[in-house]
Design a protein around this motif. Structure first.
Motif, PDB file in Angstrom:
ATOM      1  N   HIS A 177     103.270  75.285 -51.398  1.00 53.94           N
ATOM      2  CA  HIS A 177     103.505  73.918 -51.858  1.00 53.94           C
ATOM      3  C   HIS A 177     104.520  73.212 -50.950  1.00 53.94           C
ATOM      4  N   LEU A 178     105.631  73.905 -50.705  1.00 53.24           N
ATOM      5  CA  LEU A 178     106.698  73.254 -49.940  1.00 53.24           C
ATOM      6  C   LEU A 178     106.293  72.995 -48.494  1.00 53.24           C
ATOM      7  N   LEU A 179     105.506  73.920 -47.951  1.00 52.12           N
ATOM      8  CA  LEU A 179     105.125  73.799 -46.524  1.00 52.12           C
ATOM      9  C   LEU A 179     103.799  73.082 -46.358  1.00 52.12           C
ATOM     10  N   GLU A 180     103.243  72.686 -47.482  1.00 52.97           N
ATOM     11  CA  GLU A 180     101.976  71.933 -47.470  1.00 52.97           C
ATOM     12  C   GLU A 180     100.915  72.653 -46.655  1.00 52.97           C
ATOM     13  N   ALA A 181     100.771  73.936 -46.973  1.00 55.58           N
ATOM     14  CA  ALA A 181      99.769  74.750 -46.285  1.00 55.58           C
ATOM     15  C   ALA A 181      99.007  75.549 -47.333  1.00 55.58           C
ATOM     16  N   ASP A 218      97.370  80.984 -45.808  1.00 57.60           N
ATOM     17  CA  ASP A 218      97.989  80.868 -44.478  1.00 57.60           C
ATOM     18  C   ASP A 218      99.486  81.207 -44.487  1.00 57.60           C
ATOM     19  N   ILE A 219     100.031  81.451 -45.673  1.00 59.03           N
ATOM     20  CA  ILE A 219     101.462  81.778 -45.755  1.00 59.03           C
ATOM     21  C   ILE A 219     101.652  83.268 -45.511  1.00 59.03           C
ATOM     22  N   GLY A 238     111.967  88.350 -44.695  1.00 55.49           N
ATOM     23  CA  GLY A 238     112.676  87.363 -45.498  1.00 55.49           C
ATOM     24  C   GLY A 238     112.291  85.925 -45.219  1.00 55.49           C
ATOM     25  N   LYS A 239     111.166  85.716 -44.527  1.00 58.31           N
ATOM     26  CA  LYS A 239     110.753  84.342 -44.228  1.00 58.31           C
ATOM     27  C   LYS A 239     109.292  84.134 -44.619  1.00 58.31           C
ATOM     28  N   GLY A 277     100.683  80.689 -37.336  1.00 62.69           N
ATOM     29  CA  GLY A 277     100.420  79.953 -36.120  1.00 62.69           C
ATOM     30  C   GLY A 277     101.319  78.749 -35.927  1.00 62.69           C
ATOM     31  N   THR A 278     102.346  78.574 -36.771  1.00 59.92           N
ATOM     32  CA  THR A 278     103.267  77.447 -36.602  1.00 59.92           C
ATOM     33  C   THR A 278     104.698  77.975 -36.666  1.00 59.92           C
ATOM     34  N   ASP A 279     105.678  77.113 -36.409  1.00 59.60           N
ATOM     35  CA  ASP A 279     107.066  77.525 -36.582  1.00 59.60           C
ATOM     36  C   ASP A 279     107.625  76.990 -37.893  1.00 59.60           C
ATOM     37  N   ARG A 280     106.749  76.520 -38.753  1.00 60.17           N
ATOM     38  CA  ARG A 280     107.218  76.004 -40.037  1.00 60.17           C
ATOM     39  C   ARG A 280     107.448  77.176 -40.987  1.00 60.17           C
TER      40      ARG A 280
END
Lengths: 795, 265
Positions: free
Chosen positions: A577-581, A585-586, A591-592, A597-600
């Motif tokens: 939700h927060l990363l709009e993905a 794909d998460i 811990g991240k 495929g992104t740096d988000r």
């Protein structure tokens, strides 16, 4: 992330900070306002009719508040102490299950049986009052040994238990075994005694109970390995207290080894008494009291026969055992010498047919129940001893006969003829590793060096397997378990990202606060110091079956792993939700939460914060908060095992056996904390060495007095009895536990007695010695040499 | 533990007076036997007379042909004493084998000798060396002091003040420890003097005793081989769950040989 201490690391134990600085919180440290002191008055006789108790003088003694006895528990209609297992004989007839009153009624059945409870303002006053009780006993003859107890004419403990036999239990295909014996080229026979042991945890048992009239709630603080089980057994079955009105707390506990995994009558008496006297009641056992009331372990007499073909292949194994239950059935009592014994008689071998008969016998001794290993050391001892006897009689090398019969690594999963199916293992690999680590090839040189000093040197092997991770509930239910054996864990992530785990196992020396924190740190990427493990309190922890049977990591750790996975899964939804993905794909790592495929990315702390401050949060589809719970019921036992090699030196002049080298290569599955595993193996081995060489609970037949009733007469193993041990792991990963773990709490105790005694027999084999009963004390060894009329070494 | 009065006199006559005037009162020296007995409520004396303030009962003195050890001297002090190590190393070794470090720090020679536990170490050293027990009223030869199980020649109110040991040519102690208690299952003390050899046994029977045949054999030839064939009679020896009498009798010979070895080394 820094300070992540994960699986495979050996951080110093978190809990040691408080233990080593004297800041532990044990039951006897706890003080409650208005607390009174209780003392149990115990039977000084092994067997007697309890004719009556005159309380008057005790009640008149200064400070005495109350004196409670069996008649009072009867008046209050309190239940009998329950047995958690109901076994049956071959025809399906249930075991004899006489009542086990918390305070004796009608009869006492062992020295230490509780007769009365005296409550006073101070312990001194309670003791003084206790000495004034007039108890009228009609003393009866006692019977303490199993062979004596089943003889016609033996003293009978219970009117409705003929010949003192609780259950005549059997396992295996008797006919197939008989057929195999008829075809055997050789039959090895062995009679042995598995000596009775007393656990001796460093902290004696203790309890405090309190009743709050305002809420109608009871709290019991007790030295227990399983507070939730105490709550269930005591509340539901003994005292009739609803579960929600009873809190059981087992705070820091100074060692258990099984001794503290039972529901004891003391707990029930104290809880009941606290309401009667309307004040908190505290009792702390003395060491002497522990000797006659802590449940004892082992105590078998066994006849075993192994049938072999001409090449030394095992064809069939037949075992007949008399197992001592003591005066009453304790919580797990009848399960130990049956379900935890017979299924282990296959060992690491391909023996196709096995039959085991166990007569479970009452005697005038302290009830016998689980003690570290519980049934499995007894099984391993019988099997690993008779393998040596067979090898010796057939002239086959002891390692070679083991190799010829071992289950090859490729043959797993392996179905034994005695219920259990081993999922994985590599006994040959453990054996090969141990042979190298123990420097077996140069043993001859060391033996010659000993001989030059007039000493006999011997080498002993034990290649063994055990069943851990108690237990698959369905399987246990079929065998007679009256409860489930799963475990539960809750992972509570705080808004700031720190984690509190509530788990149903109990840490009393095993290092759970460290091991479990490593699992969470590893999986969530949270700093090791930011994870706390909460256990031992039924008001704080959802549920649990406790710690025993090497189950904490295997079953509790699995529940923890599952709950942690649920946290990650929910975290991914929040991150999505927060990363709009899209959620798929998460990815979560270190811990991240990041978008593939992104740096988000969002950190674990950011996700935790969002869960508790849900301003930007998918409230329509997701609840706020980040706390997950899992229950785990294993699909199978785990099967740790390995190869232990003991090396001893015997002084024939005095009979003294010195353990000079000890090597263990064990398969415990995935190792979370190698330092803790090594410590568990060391401790377990020492307890097995204690059984083999030193420890023996001795009763006087007739009077039922415990002759080894103190540390002056019961020899615990000490540091100067032991060499530096070589301990290593050779692991195959469990196929059905989430992390591949197998458990390591009991392996040392299970493998070691046979290794030590096999070494002693090897040292004396040139003199015709074929068996030595435990403990191999100097007196016993000297007598063995005398009785064989053998030359004692010259000056 | 039951309540009791506690006295800490600083003069020996005062201590003796307390003992005789308070019926059933007990002396406490190091307390290594008495305190556990009190805690188990097996004894309940009305008063304890603590000897720890009696400074004259402490210390070790060199008297030339003898050394004298004050009754309140702890085992650890005897074990570590350069004087004892030099003059009677067997006695220092004996002291180093008593109990554990805590017991050796608190327990005293006077307490051990007065208690005369049948498995204690010091009685073997006192009898084996032919020492003299010095009390508040007299001197008692070791041969007349030990009278059997926890029994001594001490009269009511009589207090051991010191033990005087003659310095032997050689002496050694060998102890086979009971596995659990680490008391002597059998402890053998041998001492060679110019005119005699003495051999004392502790642990094997109801009290410490001498072995004349071994003394005679060792007087002829002070070597382990001289006594290897000498067996003592099982009769009267202790049998318990750790060892029967015949095993203890066997150990008397084995440990006597080892004590001679220790004396010679």
């Amino acid at each position: 992330m820094s300070n992540v201490i994960g699986i495979g690391a050996s951080p110093k134990r978190k809990e040691d900070q408080r233990f080593l600085t004297g800041r532990g919180n044990y039951v006897s440290d706890i003080k409650r306002p208005g607390m009174t002191a209780g003392v149990f008055v115990r039977s000084p006789h092994g067997h007697a009719v309890l004719r009556g108790i005159d309380k008057a003088a005790a009640l008149a003694s200064p400070g005495v508040i109350a004196v409670l006895a069996g008649e009072d528990t009867a008046a209050d209609k309190l239940g009998s102490l329950p047995c958690g297992w109901g076994i049956s004989d071959a025809k399906g007839v249930p075991m004899k299950e006489p009542p086990f009153p918390m305070l004796a009624q009608g009869k006492v059945r062992f020295v230490g049986d509780m007769v009365a409870f005296v409550i006073a303002e101070t312990p001194e006053q309670a003791n003084a009052g206790a000495e004034l009780l007039k108890i009228d006993y009609e003393v009866l003859p006692s019977v303490v040994g199993v062979l004596e107890a089943v003889r016609p004419g033996a003293p009978q403990l219970f009117d409705d238990v003929p010949n003192n036999i609780c259950c005549d239990w059997e396992l295996g295909d008797k006919a197939a075994v008989e057929t195999a014996f008829r075809k055997a080229a050789h039959v090895a026979k062995l009679s042995l005694v598995n000596n009775r042991l007393i656990g001796n945890p460093m902290e004696p048992r203790a309890a405090i109970a309190e009743y709050e009239p305002g809420t109608d709630r009871f709290t019991l603080w007790t030295t227990s390995q399983f507070p939730h089980v105490v709550r269930f057994l005591m509340g539901a079955l003994v005292l009739n207290i609803p579960q929600h009105k009873l809190r059981v707390v087992a705070p820091d506990v100074g060692g258990g080894f099984g001794v503290k995994q039972f529901h004891y009558g003391e707990e029930a008496v104290i809880t009941w008494a606290a309401k009667r006297v309307k004040r908190p009641v505290k009792w702390v056992a003395s060491r002497s009291e522990g000797y006659v009331s802590d449940r004892h372990g082992r105590d078998h007499v066994t006849e075993a026969e192994l049938a072999l073909d001409e090449n030394g292949k095992f064809l069939a194994f037949r075992v007949n055992t008399l197992a001592n239950m003591g005066g009453y059935l304790s919580t797990f009592g009848p399960n130990i010498p049956t379900n935890l014994y017979g299924p282990l008689l296959g060992g690491v071998y391909t023996t196709p047919a096995i039959y085991c008969n166990v007569k479970v016998v009452f005697t005038n001794t302290v009830p016998v129940d689980a003690y570290r290993g519980a049934g499995r050391p007894e099984a391993t001892f019988v099997l690993e001893r008779i393998v040596d006897v067979a090898a010796s009689e057939m002239g086959i090398d002891r390692v070679e006969i083991r190799r010829r019969n071992m289950i090859p690594k490729e043959a797993y999963p392996y179905q034994t003829p005695v219920l259990v199916q081993y999922d994985c293992g590599d006994p040959m690999g453990c054996l090969d590793g141990a042979l190298v680590a123990a420097d077996v090839k140069d043993f001859g040189v060391r033996k010659a060096a000993s001989a030059s000093k007039g000493k006999f040197r011997g080498l002993g092997y034990s290649t063994y397997v055990e069943a851990c991770g108690l237990a698959p509930s369905r399987f246990a239910g079929r065998l007679g378990a009256r409860g489930g054996l799963y475990e539960s864990a809750t992972v509570r992530v705080h808004p700031t990202g720190q984690v509190t785990v509530m788990i149903g196992t109990h840490n009393h020396g095993q290092g759970h606060e460290t091991t479990f924190a490593q699992i969470v740190s590893d999986k969530l990427g949270v700093a090791f110091e930011n994870v706390d493990i909460v256990f031992g309190d039924t008001d704080r922890v959802q549920f649990g079956m406790g710690t025993y049977g090497s189950r904490s990591l295997v079953v509790g750790g699995a529940a923890l792993s599952k709950a942690t996975d649920k946290v990650i899964a929910k975290g991914k939804k929040i991150a999505s939700h927060l990363l709009e993905a899209a959620e798929v794909d998460i990815h979560f790592e270190s811990g991240k939460f990041s978008v593939a495929g992104t740096d988000r990315m969002k950190t674990f702390e950011e996700i935790a914060g969002a869960a508790y401050v849900p301003h930007n949060y998918p409230l329509e589809v997701l609840e706020p908060g980040l706390e997950e719970q899992a229950y785990y019921d294993p699909v199978n036992f785990t099967y740790p095992g390995g190869c232990h090699i003991a090396e001893v030196e015997v002084d024939p002049e005095t009979g003294t056996v010195t353990l000079v080298n000890y090597t263990a290569v064990d398969d415990v599955g995935t190792v979370i904390n190698p330092m803790i595993v090594e410590g568990q193996l060391h401790g377990g081995i020492v307890q097995g060495v204690g059984q083999a060489l030193f420890e023996n609970a001795v009763y006087d037949e007739g009077s039922g007095q415990l002759l080894s009733g103190s540390l002056m007469d019961y020899c615990m193993p000490r540091a100067d009895h032991l060499p530096m041990m070589k301990v290593a792991t050779h692991s195959t990963l469990c196929t059905h536990t989430p992390m591949g773990v197998k458990g390591c709490g009991e392996v040392g105790t299970i493998g070691s007695p046979a290794a030590v005694i096999n070494a002693v027999v090897d040292a004396l084999s040139h003199l015709g010695v074929t068996h030595v009963d435990m403990p191999a004390t100097p007196n016993r060894i000297w007598r063995l040499l005398q009785n064989a009329s053998l030359p004692v070494a010259a000056e | 533990m039951k309540p009791f009065a506690y006295h800490q006199p600083d003069q020996i006559p005062d201590a003796a007076k307390l003992l005789t005037t308070i019926e059933d009162s007990k002396l406490v020296a190091g307390g290594m036997t008495l305190i556990p007995t009190l805690k188990q409520r097996l004894a309940s004396p009305p008063a304890l007379v603590d000897l720890s303030k009696l400074g004259s009962l402490k210390g070790i003195t060199d008297d030339g042909a003898t050394i004298t050890i004050g009754a309140m001297t702890p085992h650890a002090v005897v074990a570590a004493s350069k004087l004892v190590q030099t003059k009677i190393p067997g006695l220092a070794a004996l002291a180093s084998m008593i109990g554990d470090p805590a017991v050796r720090s608190r327990g005293t020679i006077g307490g051990s000798v007065a208690n005369n536990d049948p498995a204690a170490d010091y009685p073997a050293g006192v009898l084996g060396l032919g020492a003299t027990v010095i009390t508040s009223t007299r001197e008692i030869a070791a041969d007349k002091f030990f009278l059997g199980l926890f029994e001594t020649a001490l009269e009511p109110g009589e207090i051991i003040t010191a033990i005087r040991f003659p310095v032997p040519l050689k002496a050694g102690y060998a102890k086979f420890k009971a596995p659990a208690s680490r008391y002597a299952l059998v402890g053998m003390f041998v001492a060679k003097f110019a005119d005699a050899v003495r051999v004392a046994v502790t642990g094997a029977g109801p009290g410490v005793f001498r072995v004349p045949p071994m003394e005679a054999a060792l007087s002829e030839n002070f070597e382990p081989s001289a006594i290897a064939a000498i067996k003592i009679d099982n009769d009267g020896l202790t049998s318990d769950i750790h060892a029967e009498a015949d095993y203890r009798a066997h150990l008397v010979t084995v440990m006597a040989k080892r004590a001679v070895d220790a004396a010679l080394s």
